[in-house]
Design an enzyme around this catalytic site. Sequence first.
Site, PDB file in Angstrom:
ATOM      1  N   LYS A  93      52.075  29.050  26.193  1.00  0.00           N
ATOM      2  CA  LYS A  93      51.376  29.274  24.921  1.00  0.00           C
ATOM      3  C   LYS A  93      52.126  30.344  24.116  1.00  0.00           C
ATOM      4  O   LYS A  93      53.355  30.398  24.194  1.00  0.00           O
ATOM      5  CB  LYS A  93      49.911  29.642  25.167  1.00  0.00           C
ATOM      6  CG  LYS A  93      49.240  28.627  26.113  1.00  0.00           C
ATOM      7  CD  LYS A  93      47.756  28.734  26.182  1.00  0.00           C
ATOM      8  CE  LYS A  93      47.226  27.662  27.133  1.00  0.00           C
ATOM      9  NZ  LYS A  93      45.780  27.608  27.163  1.00  0.00           N
ATOM     10  N   GLY A 103      41.353  28.111  29.899  1.00  0.00           N
ATOM     11  CA  GLY A 103      41.289  29.555  29.686  1.00  0.00           C
ATOM     12  C   GLY A 103      39.927  30.157  29.944  1.00  0.00           C
ATOM     13  O   GLY A 103      39.675  31.315  29.610  1.00  0.00           O
ATOM     14  N   GLU A 163      43.076  17.517  30.122  1.00  0.00           N
ATOM     15  CA  GLU A 163      42.616  18.900  30.036  1.00  0.00           C
ATOM     16  C   GLU A 163      41.235  18.951  29.382  1.00  0.00           C
ATOM     17  O   GLU A 163      41.142  18.944  28.142  1.00  0.00           O
ATOM     18  CB  GLU A 163      43.594  19.737  29.205  1.00  0.00           C
ATOM     19  CG  GLU A 163      44.990  19.798  29.785  1.00  0.00           C
ATOM     20  CD  GLU A 163      45.719  21.055  29.341  1.00  0.00           C
ATOM     21  OE1 GLU A 163      46.149  21.810  30.217  1.00  0.00           O
ATOM     22  OE2 GLU A 163      45.835  21.290  28.130  1.00  0.00           O
ATOM     23  N   HIS A 185      48.081  19.382  22.353  1.00  0.00           N
ATOM     24  CA  HIS A 185      47.257  20.329  23.108  1.00  0.00           C
ATOM     25  C   HIS A 185      45.958  20.603  22.331  1.00  0.00           C
ATOM     26  O   HIS A 185      45.966  20.647  21.102  1.00  0.00           O
ATOM     27  CB  HIS A 185      48.026  21.630  23.335  1.00  0.00           C
ATOM     28  CG  HIS A 185      47.350  22.534  24.311  1.00  0.00           C
ATOM     29  ND1 HIS A 185      46.303  23.335  23.946  1.00  0.00           N
ATOM     30  CD2 HIS A 185      47.535  22.711  25.639  1.00  0.00           C
ATOM     31  CE1 HIS A 185      45.875  23.998  25.021  1.00  0.00           C
ATOM     32  NE2 HIS A 185      46.606  23.631  26.059  1.00  0.00           N
ATOM     33  N   GLU A 223      44.423  23.211  21.735  1.00  0.00           N
ATOM     34  CA  GLU A 223      44.504  24.347  20.808  1.00  0.00           C
ATOM     35  C   GLU A 223      45.152  23.930  19.494  1.00  0.00           C
ATOM     36  O   GLU A 223      44.803  24.446  18.428  1.00  0.00           O
ATOM     37  CB  GLU A 223      45.257  25.520  21.478  1.00  0.00           C
ATOM     38  CG  GLU A 223      44.383  26.195  22.524  1.00  0.00           C
ATOM     39  CD  GLU A 223      45.136  26.793  23.696  1.00  0.00           C
ATOM     40  OE1 GLU A 223      46.359  27.007  23.607  1.00  0.00           O
ATOM     41  OE2 GLU A 223      44.485  27.059  24.733  1.00  0.00           O
ATOM     42  N   SER A 268      42.418  26.027  33.745  1.00  0.00           N
ATOM     43  CA  SER A 268      42.140  27.038  34.770  1.00  0.00           C
ATOM     44  C   SER A 268      42.592  26.608  36.162  1.00  0.00           C
ATOM     45  O   SER A 268      41.941  26.931  37.158  1.00  0.00           O
ATOM     46  CB  SER A 268      40.652  27.420  34.776  1.00  0.00           C
ATOM     47  OG  SER A 268      40.282  27.946  33.519  1.00  0.00           O
ATOM     48  N   ASN A 327      52.497  26.165  30.791  1.00  0.00           N
ATOM     49  CA  ASN A 327      52.343  26.211  29.333  1.00  0.00           C
ATOM     50  C   ASN A 327      52.143  27.682  28.978  1.00  0.00           C
ATOM     51  O   ASN A 327      51.053  28.214  29.149  1.00  0.00           O
ATOM     52  CB  ASN A 327      51.136  25.364  28.918  1.00  0.00           C
ATOM     53  CG  ASN A 327      50.829  25.500  27.439  1.00  0.00           C
ATOM     54  OD1 ASN A 327      51.630  26.003  26.672  1.00  0.00           O
ATOM     55  ND2 ASN A 327      49.642  25.027  27.039  1.00  0.00           N
TER      56      ASN A 327
END
Length: 250
Positions: free
Chosen positions: A11, A172, A166, A94, A96, A212, A9
């Site tokens: 991003k 991250g 996730e 996701h 985010e 991560s 991904n």
Amino acid sequence: MRKPIIAGNWKMNKTAAECRELVTALVPKVKDAKCDVVICVPFTDIALAAELTKGSNIKVGAQNVAWADSGAFTGEISAAMLAEAGAEYVVIGHSERRQYFGETDKTVNARLTQALKYGLKPILCVGEKLEEREGGMTERVCATQVEGAFEGVSAADAEKVVIAYEPVWAIGTGKTATDEQADETIGYIRSVVEKLYGKNTADGMRIQYGGSMNAKNVDGLMAKPQVDGGLIGGASLKADDFAYIVMAAK
Ligand code: PGA
């Protein structure tokens, strides 16, 4: 037997020039992979990534898709546009997107349904926040997100979906879920899919871990029976790091 799937991904990283460099380096490094390999790239990189991966074992994905066919949806991108540009997969929901762009279980469901209608394979992201894990809410949060996403989706379509578990606190942050936490929560998510669609669909569904995941922890995570691969953010931006993870997934 479920075939593992490792998806990068990217991003909001990699211009077209940088995409060319990364994909060109990646193709030979992962050509003997034993898992499915996907790179989910920014919209502006999709056509180029599709061209650069032609004839290779790398598939291209997008990171979002609109719920409508076309029309007045400024800033959105349609499933037909993605498919024509060469995307086969699309990341949906996701954290985010949920956190910064108002994505809800309802919009996730609408986007997932639309992706399936156009033959795109969704990578559906679910996962709890830190305070939810600490409050003992992990299972409830994951169940609500999975049930919401699959609302009205047939079993035949559900089987085309990959789920990425996730935990938001691991994305991250350099903080990975332990192998046991990943295995346990993914097992739980599988039980939710079983309740919705039955044992066969649940046993066949690929559920990745994300957050991560890197060269150091991939072996431990992949050794767990419930973990069917990974959705890789930071470590997918360097050819060597991503290739290492891909080749570790058997
Ligand atoms: P990370 O991102 O690997 O950088 O934690 C994973 C993701 O957000 O999909």
